[in-house]
Motif scaffolding. Sequence first.
Motif, short mmCIF file in Angstrom:
data_model
loop_
_atom_site.label_atom_id
_atom_site.label_comp_id
_atom_site.label_asym_id
_atom_site.label_seq_id
_atom_site.Cartn_x
_atom_site.Cartn_y
_atom_site.Cartn_z
N THR B 120 0.83 -1.21 0.00
CA THR B 120 0.00 0.00 0.00
C THR B 120 0.86 1.26 0.00
O THR B 120 0.59 2.21 -0.74
N ALA B 121 1.91 1.24 0.81
CA ALA B 121 2.76 2.43 0.92
C ALA B 121 3.48 2.76 -0.39
O ALA B 121 3.80 3.91 -0.66
N ALA B 122 3.74 1.72 -1.19
CA ALA B 122 4.47 1.93 -2.45
C ALA B 122 3.55 1.96 -3.66
O ALA B 122 4.02 2.00 -4.80
N ALA B 123 2.24 1.97 -3.42
CA ALA B 123 1.28 1.81 -4.52
C ALA B 123 1.34 2.94 -5.54
O ALA B 123 1.03 2.74 -6.72
N LYS B 124 1.74 4.13 -5.10
CA LYS B 124 1.77 5.28 -6.03
C LYS B 124 3.03 5.29 -6.89
O LYS B 124 3.08 5.99 -7.90
N ARG B 125 4.04 4.56 -6.43
CA ARG B 125 5.32 4.59 -7.15
C ARG B 125 5.25 3.81 -8.45
O ARG B 125 4.54 2.81 -8.56
N ALA B 126 6.04 4.27 -9.43
CA ALA B 126 6.11 3.54 -10.70
C ALA B 126 6.78 2.20 -10.47
O ALA B 126 7.70 2.08 -9.65
N VAL B 127 6.33 1.19 -11.21
CA VAL B 127 6.84 -0.18 -11.03
C VAL B 127 8.35 -0.24 -11.28
O VAL B 127 9.05 -1.06 -10.68
N LYS B 128 8.86 0.65 -12.13
CA LYS B 128 10.30 0.60 -12.44
C LYS B 128 11.14 0.86 -11.19
O LYS B 128 12.31 0.49 -11.14
N GLY B 129 10.54 1.48 -10.16
CA GLY B 129 11.26 1.73 -8.91
C GLY B 129 11.13 0.60 -7.90
O GLY B 129 11.67 0.69 -6.80
N TYR B 130 10.44 -0.47 -8.27
CA TYR B 130 10.25 -1.60 -7.35
C TYR B 130 11.46 -2.55 -7.39
O TYR B 130 12.06 -2.74 -8.45
N SER B 131 11.74 -3.16 -6.25
CA SER B 131 12.75 -4.22 -6.23
C SER B 131 12.14 -5.49 -6.83
O SER B 131 10.92 -5.56 -7.04
N THR B 132 12.99 -6.49 -7.07
CA THR B 132 12.48 -7.76 -7.63
C THR B 132 11.44 -8.37 -6.70
O THR B 132 10.40 -8.86 -7.16
N GLY B 133 11.72 -8.32 -5.40
CA GLY B 133 10.78 -8.89 -4.43
C GLY B 133 9.45 -8.15 -4.43
O GLY B 133 8.39 -8.76 -4.33
N MET B 134 9.51 -6.81 -4.57
CA MET B 134 8.27 -6.02 -4.60
C MET B 134 7.45 -6.35 -5.85
O MET B 134 6.23 -6.45 -5.79
N ARG B 135 8.15 -6.55 -6.96
CA ARG B 135 7.43 -6.91 -8.19
C ARG B 135 6.75 -8.27 -8.04
O ARG B 135 5.64 -8.49 -8.53
N GLN B 136 7.48 -9.17 -7.37
CA GLN B 136 6.92 -10.50 -7.16
C GLN B 136 5.66 -10.40 -6.29
O GLN B 136 4.65 -11.05 -6.57
N ARG B 137 5.72 -9.55 -5.26
CA ARG B 137 4.55 -9.39 -4.39
C ARG B 137 3.41 -8.69 -5.15
O ARG B 137 2.24 -9.02 -4.95
N LEU B 138 3.78 -7.75 -6.02
CA LEU B 138 2.75 -7.10 -6.83
C LEU B 138 2.05 -8.13 -7.72
O LEU B 138 0.81 -8.11 -7.88
N ALA B 139 2.86 -9.03 -8.29
CA ALA B 139 2.28 -10.08 -9.14
C ALA B 139 1.36 -10.99 -8.32
O ALA B 139 0.30 -11.40 -8.80
#
Lengths: 260, 298
Positions: B120-139
């Motif tokens: 939730t805290a990172a929801a506004k950020r562009a995906v390009k700024g996500y770590s690999t783990g965050m992308r996995q959690r987003l998926a």
Amino acid sequence: MIDLLKAEVLKVRSTRTALGLLIAALLIAILPTVLAVLLIPKEDLVQTEGDLIAVLGVMPAASLVPILCLVFGILSMTNEYRHGTISYTYLTAPRRGQVIVVKLVVCAVIGAAVMLVTGLLALVTATIGTEARGLDLGIKAAEVTDWEMVRDVALVLLTTGLATAFGVALGALIRHQVVSVAGTLIWALAVENIIAGLKPTVGQWLPFTAFLQVVVNAEEAETVAGVPALSSLEAFGVSVAYIAVASVAAVYITMRRDVT
Amino acid sequence: MSVIDVEHLTKRFGKVLAVDDVSFALQPGTITGFLGPNGAGKTTTLRMIVDLVQPTRGTARVLGGRYRDLARPWTRVGALLDASGFHPGRSGRNALRVVARSSGIPDERVEQALELVELTAAAKRAVKGYSTGMRQRLALGCVLLGDPEVLLLDEPGNGLDPEGIRWLRTFLRGRAAEGKTVLVSSHVLAEVEQTVDDVLIISKGKLVAQGPIGQLAGGASPVVRCRSPQAGRLHELLAGRGAAVNRLDEALAIRGPSAADVGQLALDNGIVLHELLTEQPSLEDLFLQIAGTRRAGQ
């Protein structure tokens, strides 16, 4: 279909590609008008006073914006493959034909809207510029409501929309973004001109020459394309035929392709 | 009725036979591990189940029909196939909203999914700024949007830290407790060993073993481990009796004879043992044994 439309609109709104297109289109459409108004000597402008609206207001927008919109159409499809979002797209909507049709429609509407906005802005810019230099752009109320003018404007908007949709279809057929964009631009800006120069009777039937013959009027098309021009309506018919064939091919091939 | 029913699924890419006559059925409320090394055919099989890849032969049925025939399939089946499948310029929230809208899922559910995967805290950020783990959690959040009854997860632990892996295990167990069916592929066997009920093992496109994990592990021979300053001599003796032995300095890993047999052999030959124990095979042992057998048989 409504769900897909909503998703497609959000896709466009949530990235900068469409905004970039609009800004580029505005710059490309307005900059030549501004430069022409500022730099062309008044006596030269007076000589072309009858055609000022075409030269200053519409021509730059009408001839360049469709190419930009075409590239936007290609990007909207190839970006899905480039970034891997196509998997989610087809997982949520496994009937791929519907996905392509919705994308064609949304991009066509965006292309037409961008043309409308840039055309109007270019016209306003030209009006202000010419009035500031004591010239009359020559727009009369009667002409604005004239059937032929309404038809021409409608054809320009429709063709720009269709050119954008053509980009979507090309992007679906050639998924590699660089190949798709570069190949299309080389074909549109170089190969067709060469063919048109060598074989004018063939050149006028080629897709991008046909688009151009709609968006500038037939008389101008003869000058721009250097080939015997089709009438606006004939060129529009040819354009529609190309887009229909490309769209059907895009749907057919997309339905059979693996998404790996 | 099976939730997923795969029959004779085969896929050929040109000269490469990626999946070769794979058949299996998954029962409701089970977690099944789909195991195999990289390039074994796991992802291709999963993609054929959800109609992203057309089989060369065979059929895959989900919830009684083809995936493409399901109404609003994302609310029935959630598939995590590619954690990088988000536009880098789109925010995490909008990435989920795009998927939600095309499935008729309300935006409130997007917020719930973001909350669940702690983004939730990172929801506004562009995906390009996500770590690999965050992308996995987003998926994973994306998969949960429709609260589907079937989950197909391809290497869901990729990029997750140990805390994330533990979270994933709890998450999978929670889904199974709710009666959902999960098929989770992995090449990191330890990652799924503590989680799955059944396993499917695929190697070079062929399904080489399937069944409940306890049953398969029970069928594998245990490993006897021992340490001896005369490990070389003991190695020779064991090899002479047909045992499969791996040696590293003083340590031996032996398949075939029991610990009692090894101890007796050492005693009879005056060999000193510093350590002797029987190790029950892990899923990894089982997998390596099966993969090794196949390799040897080729």
